[in-house]
Design a protein around this motif. Structure first.
Motif, PDB file in Angstrom:
ATOM      1  N   ASP A   1      19.623  55.795  61.301  1.00 36.21           N
ATOM      2  CA  ASP A   1      20.678  54.388  62.071  1.00 36.21           C
ATOM      3  C   ASP A   1      21.549  55.761  62.669  1.00 36.21           C
ATOM      4  N   ILE A   2      21.245  55.381  64.199  1.00 34.49           N
ATOM      5  CA  ILE A   2      22.948  56.133  64.516  1.00 34.49           C
ATOM      6  C   ILE A   2      24.010  56.002  64.667  1.00 34.49           C
ATOM      7  N   GLU A   3      24.484  54.497  63.963  1.00 37.31           N
ATOM      8  CA  GLU A   3      25.761  54.056  64.218  1.00 37.31           C
ATOM      9  C   GLU A   3      25.741  54.224  62.628  1.00 37.31           C
TER      10      GLU A   3
ATOM     11  N   SER B   1      26.228  44.276  63.641  1.00 37.89           N
ATOM     12  CA  SER B   1      24.044  43.881  63.594  1.00 37.89           C
ATOM     13  C   SER B   1      23.823  43.190  64.269  1.00 37.89           C
TER      14      SER B   1
ATOM     15  N   ARG C   1      20.688  44.435  57.069  1.00 34.22           N
ATOM     16  CA  ARG C   1      19.660  42.860  56.520  1.00 34.22           C
ATOM     17  C   ARG C   1      18.144  42.926  55.922  1.00 34.22           C
TER      18      ARG C   1
ATOM     19  N   GLY D   1      16.226  52.063  62.920  1.00 32.71           N
ATOM     20  CA  GLY D   1      17.912  51.292  63.295  1.00 32.71           C
ATOM     21  C   GLY D   1      18.124  50.276  62.240  1.00 32.71           C
TER      22      GLY D   1
ATOM     23  N   TYR E   1      26.085  52.176  70.915  1.00 28.98           N
ATOM     24  CA  TYR E   1      26.371  52.544  69.408  1.00 28.98           C
ATOM     25  C   TYR E   1      26.956  53.844  68.865  1.00 28.98           C
TER      26      TYR E   1
ATOM     27  N   ASN F   1      23.668  56.755  72.291  1.00 26.11           N
ATOM     28  CA  ASN F   1      23.315  55.900  72.787  1.00 26.11           C
ATOM     29  C   ASN F   1      25.366  54.833  73.220  1.00 26.11           C
TER      30      ASN F   1
ATOM     31  N   ILE G   1      14.232  46.164  64.627  1.00 28.84           N
ATOM     32  CA  ILE G   1      14.545  44.955  64.452  1.00 28.84           C
ATOM     33  C   ILE G   1      15.955  44.840  65.344  1.00 28.84           C
ATOM     34  N   SER G   2      16.034  44.520  66.680  1.00 26.89           N
ATOM     35  CA  SER G   2      16.698  44.339  67.523  1.00 26.89           C
ATOM     36  C   SER G   2      17.202  45.916  68.054  1.00 26.89           C
TER      37      SER G   2
ATOM     38  N   TYR H   1       9.958  57.191  70.861  1.00 28.18           N
ATOM     39  CA  TYR H   1       9.791  56.573  69.843  1.00 28.18           C
ATOM     40  C   TYR H   1       8.462  55.909  69.257  1.00 28.18           C
TER      41      TYR H   1
HETATM   42  C1  SAM Z   1      21.538  44.455  67.283  1.00 26.21           C
HETATM   43  S1  SAM Z   1      21.781  46.300  65.594  1.00 26.21           S
HETATM   44  C2  SAM Z   1      20.412  45.760  64.743  1.00 26.21           C
HETATM   45  C3  SAM Z   1      20.387  46.392  63.214  1.00 26.21           C
HETATM   46  C4  SAM Z   1      19.680  45.937  62.380  1.00 26.21           C
HETATM   47  N1  SAM Z   1      18.364  46.443  63.088  1.00 26.21           N
HETATM   48  C5  SAM Z   1      19.827  44.680  62.191  1.00 26.21           C
HETATM   49  O1  SAM Z   1      18.362  43.768  62.211  1.00 26.21           O
HETATM   50  O2  SAM Z   1      20.541  44.258  61.394  1.00 26.21           O
HETATM   51  C6  SAM Z   1      20.946  47.519  66.474  1.00 26.21           C
HETATM   52  C7  SAM Z   1      20.426  48.360  65.634  1.00 26.21           C
HETATM   53  O3  SAM Z   1      20.148  49.839  66.502  1.00 26.21           O
HETATM   54  C8  SAM Z   1      20.336  50.455  66.166  1.00 26.21           C
HETATM   55  N2  SAM Z   1      20.376  52.033  67.378  1.00 26.21           N
HETATM   56  C9  SAM Z   1      20.078  52.076  68.452  1.00 26.21           C
HETATM   57  N3  SAM Z   1      19.447  52.939  69.520  1.00 26.21           N
HETATM   58  C10 SAM Z   1      19.087  53.601  68.310  1.00 26.21           C
HETATM   59  C11 SAM Z   1      18.444  54.382  68.083  1.00 26.21           C
HETATM   60  N4  SAM Z   1      18.296  55.609  69.391  1.00 26.21           N
HETATM   61  N5  SAM Z   1      17.989  55.195  66.936  1.00 26.21           N
HETATM   62  C12 SAM Z   1      18.218  54.671  65.952  1.00 26.21           C
HETATM   63  N6  SAM Z   1      18.353  53.102  65.720  1.00 26.21           N
HETATM   64  C13 SAM Z   1      19.307  52.834  66.811  1.00 26.21           C
HETATM   65  C14 SAM Z   1      21.469  50.307  66.202  1.00 26.21           C
HETATM   66  O4  SAM Z   1      23.019  51.693  65.983  1.00 26.21           O
HETATM   67  C15 SAM Z   1      22.203  49.256  65.906  1.00 26.21           C
HETATM   68  O5  SAM Z   1      22.435  49.779  64.385  1.00 26.21           O
END
Ligand code: SAM
Length: 298
Positions: A114-116, A52, A96, A91, A146, A143, A172-173, A186
């Motif tokens: 989440d997708i991961e 993350s 966090r 996501g 991820y 993705n 977030i991110s 989305y």
């Molecule tokens: C940098 S991590 C941030 C995780 C969390 N939001 C945090 O703040 O700790 C990015 C997250 O976005 C998720 N993600 C990426 N593409 C996505 C999608 N299309 N739908 C949902 N989640 C997604 C990833 O699996 C990953 O867990």
């Protein structure tokens, strides 16, 4: 120089490399002792948290908990978060912000997707979330970074929630790893599942300032459709958009910008004051809020 060599040997995100992942797992016991001493034994292990928040920033959970509290404060200050709010985090990673929200929201008012799978499964196991009846769901969306083998597509995915279900949807991110058509879908889905007057908060890299400045930690030299990206071979590593893109996409589904953008520190540009409340070496992305119009007032 060392960084360049490391990038050649380990392309993309480091935690995907099995050797690096093995080393992270060796760090887990030390991380556990150190964070337990700080009363944070309930957080996920280092080898999960790096998925993350990145490798260096996650050392001994220095930022993980603090960041989550700051995100929840932003939701209180700019998105009317209270104990009754029904919240969806898209996501959610390994939780966090969910940890901080668990002391604010009443049972069952938090939904995280989440997708991961590894991060998501870690949330499902945390006793603090089980006790609070927080809900977590894996989305098998493709993705490159991820979930490369995911079966569904982000540009057509329909969330399994009824229309007008949530007071707040936040990310977030996440848009920082998604391409134009995926983000457009989305945004439409977020507007559909938000209640009237509900808020969306998300972090992003806004391309309006410092897209290619050499003061940056990150630059975005490549452009396709509406997205800019940092890494030509894997765009999803870091993606940015113009503010106008978000304003017009949200407007097309009945949502308007709620307040000024909060500028992050990722540009390392002294002319742009950081307004997110995060320090210079903390979470660096820009943050935006959009509000869904009340149909009756139109
Ligand atoms: C940098 S991590 C941030 C995780 C969390 N939001 C945090 O703040 O700790 C990015 C997250 O976005 C998720 N993600 C990426 N593409 C996505 C999608 N299309 N739908 C949902 N989640 C997604 C990833 O699996 C990953 O867990």
């Amino acid at each position: 120089m060392l960084k360049k060599i490391a990038k050649k040997i380990f392309p993309g995100v480091s935690w995907k490399n099995p050797i690096v992942n093995f080393v992270f797992k060796l760090i887990d016991p030390i991380d556990y002792i150190a964070r337990s001493a700080r009363g944070l034994s309930y957080l996920p292990p280092y080898s999960i948290r790096v998925r993350s928040t990145g490798v260096s920033k996650e050392c001994l959970a220095m930022n993980f908990y603090k960041d989550g509290v700051k995100f929840s404060n932003l939701l209180k200050d700019h998105a009317s978060l209270n104990s009754e709010s029904k919240v969806l985090e898209i996501g959610c990673g390994c939780g966090r912000t969910a940890f901080a929200l668990s002391s604010i929201l009443d049972d069952g008012n938090y939904y995280g997707v989440d997708i991961e799978k590894i991060s998501l499964d870690s949330c499902k196991k945390r006793p603090i979330f089980l006790k609070k009846n927080f809900h977590f769901e894996h989305l098998d969306i493709q993705n490159d970074e991820y979930n490369p083998d995911g079966k569904s597509r982000a540009d057509t995915y329909k969330f399994l929630y009824d229309s007008n279900s949530f007071n707040i949807v936040f990310m977030i991110s996440v848009f920082t790893h998604m391409l134009t058509d995926d983000v457009k879908n989305y945004i439409a889905e977020i507007s559909r599942i938000l209640k009237p007057e509900g808020y969306c908060m998300f972090s992003t890299f806004l391309m309006d300032h410092g897209r290619n400045s050499n003061t940056n930690d990150l630059s975005f030299p490549y452009n396709e459709s509406c997205h800019y990206f940092h890494n030509q071979s894997m765009p999803e590593i870091a993606v940015g958009y113009d503010l106008d893109f978000y304003v017009s996409e949200f407007a097309s589904v009945g949502m308007t910008l709620a307040g000024d953008p909060l500028w992050g520190s990722w540009r390392k540009n002294p002319d742009i004051t950081t307004t997110t409340g995060f320090g210079p070496d903390e979470f660096g992305q820009d943050i935006l809020f959009f509000k869904k119009e009340n149909e009756k007032e139109k």
